[in-house]
Write an enzyme that holds these catalytic residues in place. Sequence first.
Site, short mmCIF file in Angstrom:
data_model
loop_
_atom_site.label_atom_id
_atom_site.label_comp_id
_atom_site.label_asym_id
_atom_site.label_seq_id
_atom_site.Cartn_x
_atom_site.Cartn_y
_atom_site.Cartn_z
N LYS A 193 0.86 -1.19 0.00
CA LYS A 193 0.00 0.00 0.00
C LYS A 193 0.89 1.23 0.00
CE LYS A 193 -1.95 2.95 2.03
NZ LYS A 193 -1.76 4.39 1.69
N THR A 248 4.89 8.17 13.77
CA THR A 248 4.71 7.45 15.04
C THR A 248 3.24 7.34 15.41
OG1 THR A 248 6.93 7.97 15.80
CG2 THR A 248 5.30 7.54 17.50
N ILE A 250 0.61 7.07 13.42
CA ILE A 250 -0.04 5.99 12.66
C ILE A 250 0.57 4.64 13.04
CG2 ILE A 250 -0.60 5.10 10.35
CD1 ILE A 250 -2.16 7.62 11.11
N CYS A 302 13.37 10.23 7.70
CA CYS A 302 13.12 9.85 9.09
C CYS A 302 14.39 9.95 9.93
CB CYS A 302 12.49 8.47 9.19
SG CYS A 302 13.35 7.24 8.24
N GLU A 403 8.96 15.86 15.72
CA GLU A 403 9.53 15.67 14.39
C GLU A 403 8.85 16.65 13.42
OE1 GLU A 403 8.60 12.08 12.10
OE2 GLU A 403 10.73 11.96 11.63
P1 ADP Z 1 2.33 11.28 7.08
O1 ADP Z 1 1.49 11.78 8.23
O2 ADP Z 1 3.67 11.85 7.00
O3 ADP Z 1 1.57 11.29 5.79
P2 ADP Z 1 1.56 8.63 7.71
O4 ADP Z 1 2.12 7.83 8.83
O5 ADP Z 1 0.21 9.21 7.87
O6 ADP Z 1 2.62 9.74 7.38
O7 ADP Z 1 1.55 7.76 6.38
C1 ADP Z 1 2.40 6.67 6.09
C2 ADP Z 1 1.62 5.58 5.40
O8 ADP Z 1 0.61 5.10 6.28
C3 ADP Z 1 0.88 6.02 4.13
O9 ADP Z 1 0.89 4.96 3.19
C4 ADP Z 1 -0.53 6.25 4.64
O10 ADP Z 1 -1.51 6.10 3.63
C5 ADP Z 1 -0.67 5.13 5.64
N1 ADP Z 1 -1.70 5.33 6.67
C6 ADP Z 1 -2.18 6.50 7.14
N2 ADP Z 1 -3.14 6.28 8.08
C7 ADP Z 1 -3.25 4.93 8.20
C8 ADP Z 1 -4.06 4.06 9.02
N3 ADP Z 1 -4.93 4.53 9.90
N4 ADP Z 1 -3.89 2.73 8.86
C9 ADP Z 1 -3.00 2.23 8.00
N5 ADP Z 1 -2.23 2.98 7.21
C10 ADP Z 1 -2.34 4.32 7.30
MG MG Z 2 -0.83 11.17 7.59
#
Ligand code: ADP
Ligand code: MG
Length: 503
Positions: A193, A248, A250, A302, A403
């Site tokens: 994904k 972190t 997520i 990161c 961060e």
């Molecule tokens: P940022 O906030 O920098 O965009 P994220 O941690 O949100 O970083 O995103 C990293 C990855 O996690 C992306 O592929 C995003 O689509 C995915 N993601 C975001 N929210 C969720 C969630 N609740 N469950 C699983 N994957 C997620």
């Molecule tokens: Mg995000």
Amino acid sequence: MNAPTNFDLDALKADLSAKSRELFIGGKYVPAASGETIDVVNPATGQSFATAAAGGEEDINRAVAAARKAFDGGWPQTSPAQRARLMLKLADLIEANADELAFTETLDNGMPLMMAKMGAVGAAAEQLRYNAGWATKITGETITPSFPGEWQCMTLRQPVGVVGAIVPWNFPFAMAVSKLAAALAAGCTIVLKPAEQTPLTAALLGRLIGEAGFPEGVVNIVTGYGHSAGAALAAHPDVNKVSFTGSTAIGKEIIRASTGNLKRVTLELGGKSPTVIFGDADLSKAIPSAAMGIFGNSGQVCAAGSRLFAHESVFEQVVEGISAMAQNLKVGSGLSPETQMGPLVSDKQQERVLSYIESGGSEGASVAVGGGTVTPEGCEGGYFVQPTVLTGTVSGMKVVEEEIFGPVLCAMRFGDDDIDMIAKSANASDYGLSSSIWTENITSALKLARRLEAGNVRINGVGGGVDPALPLGGFKQSGWGRECGRAGVEAYTELKTVSIGLG
Ligand code: ADP
Ligand code: MG
């Protein structure tokens, strides 16, 4: 690969805009069940230039079923040598398509083209080659049991099963392929994904996976939003492991989502990594390295060295040196060959970084250089932030604690060479991903290296990104587990003990 290219960028743009990139499930490109799409924006201009399928729960279900079918259908029993050959073939195909992938990565993410070629395409191919070597070298052990009795005991390492790989937008292609590489070597099947901000290079990968000859369903790619496709993958009861790289916040969501079937989880999360420069450091190397350690990829790394600790005897010189580099850094579209720093990935990220700089100011920090937006020629509407150095920063300030994920350095000084005191300051963070140390005194360097709470410590080292052979990961809230190296492959295996009674 670095030779001048006569690549037809207009043809690529026309191709990307002509057709929405589809999901890759069970060896075929298919639209999302909902028919919905994501608008893909070029961060150097703010213009949308392509669309990708917005996969959701139903698509994840189809992809997991395809991955399960491929797993049960014999992928783990494929000979390791055959898996290695397919991986090597894929590495070659990636290089053969390097221009298309690199230009697409730059349009999608904004990174300078040279970085896309080396940091995206080159790094991905090397991850596959390195991990292809592991496919034939994954072994258990024979163990003599400690209790009496005659036994022959051994351990087996077996693939963990169907893997959900969720990757971020900062190095979209390299992150995707490095997770695939280790999982494929171990004999797992995968649902990938990509991040919604940068879906294109991963979407293009499906074609190459087909060409390389991987059996249907071994790799499936579902572009889509985190809250729908990502969340469905993280919670899916038939996914055995999730490998996540991202924030972190997520990462903690992923852990919660994993509890239904107690799937295995590895997390590569945020960082607030210290760069420590002692008074005796070789500043001709330490200054440019510290600068690129925070401004490289616009700070969207990161492991970025976002907290600087310099000895007071060299502090002014270090800050001036880094500030001079910041001022001279060529900021612009990743497509211009002279660009050294591109835009941030999105308007949201630009706003976020600017609001951190503002909060630093209101908490008493001073801006030594940068601090605002910039509009390079031809980039009206792009998401640029100047390379920025803040001084007068102290622990407790948001800019020091959190961060930022942008080109913003917090510069701090220390007056005493006491290693415990330096370690205490450097470790005063919820994160513990990376670190770097600059000194000519090997004893100080090694003493500090032992005390730093960080998964990686680099001493007197200029440049160098993720190396497929070197374990990467974090202490504390920077994550769980390691990627790369032997540990990275073993993270896609289950350990089984087999005992044979000889009595
Ligand atoms: P940022 O906030 O920098 O965009 P994220 O941690 O949100 O970083 O995103 C990293 C990855 O996690 C992306 O592929 C995003 O689509 C995915 N993601 C975001 N929210 C969720 C969630 N609740 N469950 C699983 N994957 C997620
Ligand atoms: Mg995000």
